[in-house]
Scaffold this motif. Sequence first.
Motif, mmCIF file in Angstrom:
data_model
loop_
_atom_site.group_PDB
_atom_site.id
_atom_site.type_symbol
_atom_site.label_atom_id
_atom_site.label_comp_id
_atom_site.label_asym_id
_atom_site.label_seq_id
_atom_site.Cartn_x
_atom_site.Cartn_y
_atom_site.Cartn_z
ATOM 1 N N GLN A 195 27.674 34.851 33.572
ATOM 2 C CA GLN A 195 27.395 35.178 34.965
ATOM 3 C C GLN A 195 28.573 35.492 35.605
ATOM 4 O O GLN A 195 28.603 36.473 36.471
ATOM 5 N N LEU A 196 29.745 35.098 35.108
ATOM 6 C CA LEU A 196 31.048 35.476 35.786
ATOM 7 C C LEU A 196 31.293 37.113 35.623
ATOM 8 O O LEU A 196 31.459 38.059 36.494
ATOM 9 N N MET A 197 30.996 37.411 34.084
ATOM 10 C CA MET A 197 31.047 38.897 33.708
ATOM 11 C C MET A 197 30.216 39.747 34.234
ATOM 12 O O MET A 197 30.547 40.669 34.689
ATOM 13 N N LYS A 198 28.931 39.168 34.379
ATOM 14 C CA LYS A 198 27.893 40.074 34.887
ATOM 15 C C LYS A 198 28.352 40.503 36.539
ATOM 16 O O LYS A 198 28.359 41.494 36.803
ATOM 17 N N GLY A 199 28.827 39.440 37.184
ATOM 18 C CA GLY A 199 29.173 39.913 38.572
ATOM 19 C C GLY A 199 30.302 40.700 38.488
ATOM 20 O O GLY A 199 30.298 41.582 39.482
ATOM 21 N N VAL A 200 31.242 40.469 37.852
ATOM 22 C CA VAL A 200 32.345 41.479 37.853
ATOM 23 C C VAL A 200 31.927 42.755 37.230
ATOM 24 O O VAL A 200 32.597 43.783 38.070
ATOM 25 N N THR A 201 31.181 42.869 36.413
ATOM 26 C CA THR A 201 30.972 44.478 35.928
ATOM 27 C C THR A 201 29.961 44.749 36.802
ATOM 28 O O THR A 201 29.979 46.239 36.923
ATOM 29 N N ASP A 202 29.066 44.280 37.372
ATOM 30 C CA ASP A 202 28.104 44.514 38.448
ATOM 31 C C ASP A 202 28.825 45.352 39.648
ATOM 32 O O ASP A 202 28.351 46.106 40.150
ATOM 33 N N ALA A 203 30.158 44.668 39.949
ATOM 34 C CA ALA A 203 30.913 45.065 40.967
ATOM 35 C C ALA A 203 31.593 46.528 40.616
ATOM 36 O O ALA A 203 32.335 46.807 41.402
ATOM 37 N N GLY A 204 31.649 47.195 39.334
ATOM 38 C CA GLY A 204 31.951 48.225 39.119
ATOM 39 C C GLY A 204 33.279 48.197 38.353
ATOM 40 O O GLY A 204 34.305 49.013 37.914
ATOM 41 N N LYS A 205 33.807 46.818 37.942
ATOM 42 C CA LYS A 205 34.947 46.636 37.343
ATOM 43 C C LYS A 205 34.934 46.447 35.695
ATOM 44 O O LYS A 205 33.388 46.178 35.298
ATOM 45 N N THR A 206 35.679 46.828 34.826
ATOM 46 C CA THR A 206 35.652 46.719 33.303
ATOM 47 C C THR A 206 36.178 45.538 32.996
ATOM 48 O O THR A 206 37.231 45.189 33.358
ATOM 49 N N VAL A 207 35.564 44.935 31.925
ATOM 50 C CA VAL A 207 36.126 43.921 31.007
ATOM 51 C C VAL A 207 36.007 44.485 29.544
ATOM 52 O O VAL A 207 35.134 44.769 29.089
ATOM 53 N N ARG A 208 36.996 44.579 29.041
ATOM 54 C CA ARG A 208 37.291 44.888 27.461
ATOM 55 C C ARG A 208 37.955 43.963 26.827
ATOM 56 O O ARG A 208 38.654 43.312 27.032
ATOM 57 N N ARG A 209 37.675 43.988 25.502
ATOM 58 C CA ARG A 209 38.412 43.147 24.311
ATOM 59 C C ARG A 209 38.473 43.789 23.098
ATOM 60 O O ARG A 209 37.742 44.642 22.800
ATOM 61 N N VAL A 210 39.579 43.615 22.507
ATOM 62 C CA VAL A 210 39.728 44.012 21.290
ATOM 63 C C VAL A 210 39.895 42.609 20.536
ATOM 64 O O VAL A 210 40.735 42.041 20.594
#
Length: 174
Positions: free
Chosen positions: A57-72
């Motif tokens: 839910q946190l990630m969906k809110g962040v990315t729906d706001a146009g921010k990127t979340v990436r992992r390696v």
Amino acid sequence: MELISSDERNQLFESFAHDAFHLELRDDYSIPNEDGPFRAWLDGAEEDDSYMAPWLQLMKGVTDAGKTVRRVRVVTEPHAPYIRWEYISTHVNEEAGESIRWLPRHEMPEGLVLPVAGNDWWLFDDETLAVGHFDESGRVLGSEIITDPSVVAECVRVRDLLWGTSVPHNEYKP
């Protein structure tokens, strides 16, 4: 060294402006809320990602706001059981908007010295690091916040290098 809790670290997702990046270097994470689902999966139960609902839910809110979340995720091959479990559930992270890539440990750039003593870290907007610390058994102790420009710059360099050499989740075949 002062450490903040995982909940306090997650508050950084409410204040970053553009990009959050996570470098994962461990082949096992002993996270208490994952213990039950992981053990059930080891015992043959079907994948159950319900424990991830708050994070997703946190990630969906962040990315729906146009921010990127990436992992390696830097992983040992063949995979440890935890990484096999993590691999099959990664699709839910990506459905929530995260971009996840994999890098086999043996394909790390030769001579690369990992910053912050080889610990995992989150980098927010190329300004703030949340460096993970673990005890001897792999349990999370907390995150150390670092804003020193030289340390942050080295993490930006490593992030860019590893992002460019890692394999997107949908292309990675362990």
